[in-house]
Design a protein around this motif. Sequence first.
Motif, PDB file in Angstrom:
ATOM      1  N   GLN A  85      -3.478 -41.115 -24.438  1.00 48.15           N
ATOM      2  CA  GLN A  85      -3.363 -39.752 -24.941  1.00 48.15           C
ATOM      3  C   GLN A  85      -4.588 -39.502 -25.823  1.00 48.15           C
ATOM      4  O   GLN A  85      -4.754 -40.157 -26.852  1.00 48.15           O
ATOM      5  N   GLN A  87      -7.146 -37.239 -28.195  1.00 50.36           N
ATOM      6  CA  GLN A  87      -7.209 -36.120 -29.140  1.00 50.36           C
ATOM      7  C   GLN A  87      -8.656 -35.929 -29.583  1.00 50.36           C
ATOM      8  O   GLN A  87      -9.475 -36.841 -29.468  1.00 50.36           O
ATOM      9  N   CYS A  88      -8.948 -34.747 -30.118  1.00 53.97           N
ATOM     10  CA  CYS A  88     -10.310 -34.409 -30.561  1.00 53.97           C
ATOM     11  C   CYS A  88     -10.328 -34.067 -32.044  1.00 53.97           C
ATOM     12  O   CYS A  88      -9.442 -33.396 -32.535  1.00 53.97           O
ATOM     13  N   PHE A  97     -13.635 -38.287 -30.131  1.00 53.32           N
ATOM     14  CA  PHE A  97     -12.464 -38.500 -29.283  1.00 53.32           C
ATOM     15  C   PHE A  97     -11.709 -39.706 -29.827  1.00 53.32           C
ATOM     16  O   PHE A  97     -12.312 -40.740 -30.123  1.00 53.32           O
ATOM     17  N   TRP A  99      -8.059 -41.978 -29.027  1.00 51.90           N
ATOM     18  CA  TRP A  99      -6.924 -42.170 -28.134  1.00 51.90           C
ATOM     19  C   TRP A  99      -6.033 -43.272 -28.684  1.00 51.90           C
ATOM     20  O   TRP A  99      -6.456 -44.101 -29.482  1.00 51.90           O
ATOM     21  N   THR A 138     -16.953 -33.986 -22.024  1.00 57.11           N
ATOM     22  CA  THR A 138     -15.788 -34.421 -21.254  1.00 57.11           C
ATOM     23  C   THR A 138     -15.898 -35.921 -21.033  1.00 57.11           C
ATOM     24  O   THR A 138     -16.945 -36.412 -20.573  1.00 57.11           O
ATOM     25  N   GLN A 140     -13.611 -39.645 -19.795  1.00 55.66           N
ATOM     26  CA  GLN A 140     -12.467 -40.278 -19.138  1.00 55.66           C
ATOM     27  C   GLN A 140     -12.263 -41.619 -19.836  1.00 55.66           C
ATOM     28  O   GLN A 140     -13.213 -42.401 -19.955  1.00 55.66           O
ATOM     29  N   SER A 154      -7.074 -41.151 -18.406  1.00 52.70           N
ATOM     30  CA  SER A 154      -6.888 -39.767 -18.821  1.00 52.70           C
ATOM     31  C   SER A 154      -8.275 -39.175 -19.033  1.00 52.70           C
ATOM     32  O   SER A 154      -9.236 -39.900 -19.303  1.00 52.70           O
ATOM     33  N   GLN A 155      -8.343 -37.860 -18.948  1.00 56.23           N
ATOM     34  CA  GLN A 155      -9.604 -37.150 -19.149  1.00 56.23           C
ATOM     35  C   GLN A 155      -9.379 -36.039 -20.163  1.00 56.23           C
ATOM     36  O   GLN A 155      -8.306 -35.436 -20.194  1.00 56.23           O
ATOM     37  N   ALA A 156     -10.383 -35.776 -20.986  1.00 51.76           N
ATOM     38  CA  ALA A 156     -10.279 -34.705 -21.981  1.00 51.76           C
ATOM     39  C   ALA A 156     -11.640 -34.064 -22.201  1.00 51.76           C
ATOM     40  O   ALA A 156     -12.672 -34.722 -22.078  1.00 51.76           O
ATOM     41  N   THR A 157     -11.613 -32.777 -22.542  1.00 49.50           N
ATOM     42  CA  THR A 157     -12.816 -32.034 -22.894  1.00 49.50           C
ATOM     43  C   THR A 157     -12.650 -31.499 -24.312  1.00 49.50           C
ATOM     44  O   THR A 157     -11.605 -30.930 -24.634  1.00 49.50           O
ATOM     45  N   CYS A 158     -13.674 -31.696 -25.127  1.00 49.07           N
ATOM     46  CA  CYS A 158     -13.675 -31.173 -26.491  1.00 49.07           C
ATOM     47  C   CYS A 158     -14.958 -30.381 -26.704  1.00 49.07           C
ATOM     48  O   CYS A 158     -15.996 -30.696 -26.128  1.00 49.07           O
TER      49      CYS A 158
END
Length: 174
Positions: A85, A87-88, A97, A99, A138, A140, A154-158
């Motif tokens: 999971q 977070q930014c 980032f 996690w 972004t 991963q 998981s992948q996220a963009t901040c």
Amino acid sequence: FTATSPICSSAASTVNYTGNASNAAIFTWDFNGGTANPGTGPGPHSVTWPTGGTYTVSLMVAENGCESATSTHTVEVGNMLPAPQIQCNTTTNSVEFIWNDIPGASGYDVNVISGGTGVATSDTSMLFNGLNPGDAITIQVIALDPGPCNDVSSQATCIAQDCPPVNISITPVD
């Protein structure tokens, strides 16, 4: 008989009789709580268990009034790791980032999908500095599974935020 081991809880063990009894023999299987398909006869059987753990499969074969000794095989079933999971934390010129630590993961691989170059600040965080407001990063995060299950990701963009500075003034009270 043979049994595929180790396996992931999302997979099946192939259990198959390898002896010389005929198909007319009586095969008494115990799959130790597993669900077997077809579950009768010499197999091969596709066996799944609902959770990870160590399971003992046993077989006794009877034919022409003779019974074999009970044979056993142990099947190790691993649980899938949960996905990280992410977070930014953002400022006007940086994105961090963070996690969650995944119990059982042997480590993490981080791929930068788009954006700048980051620096790992711990096993579970990466910092990108020198950004302009509105720059998007972004990544991963891949949690590495040391067991029989696949790695999970998981992948996220901040986005670096253009936030105005906060000024706080406190008037002393007599």
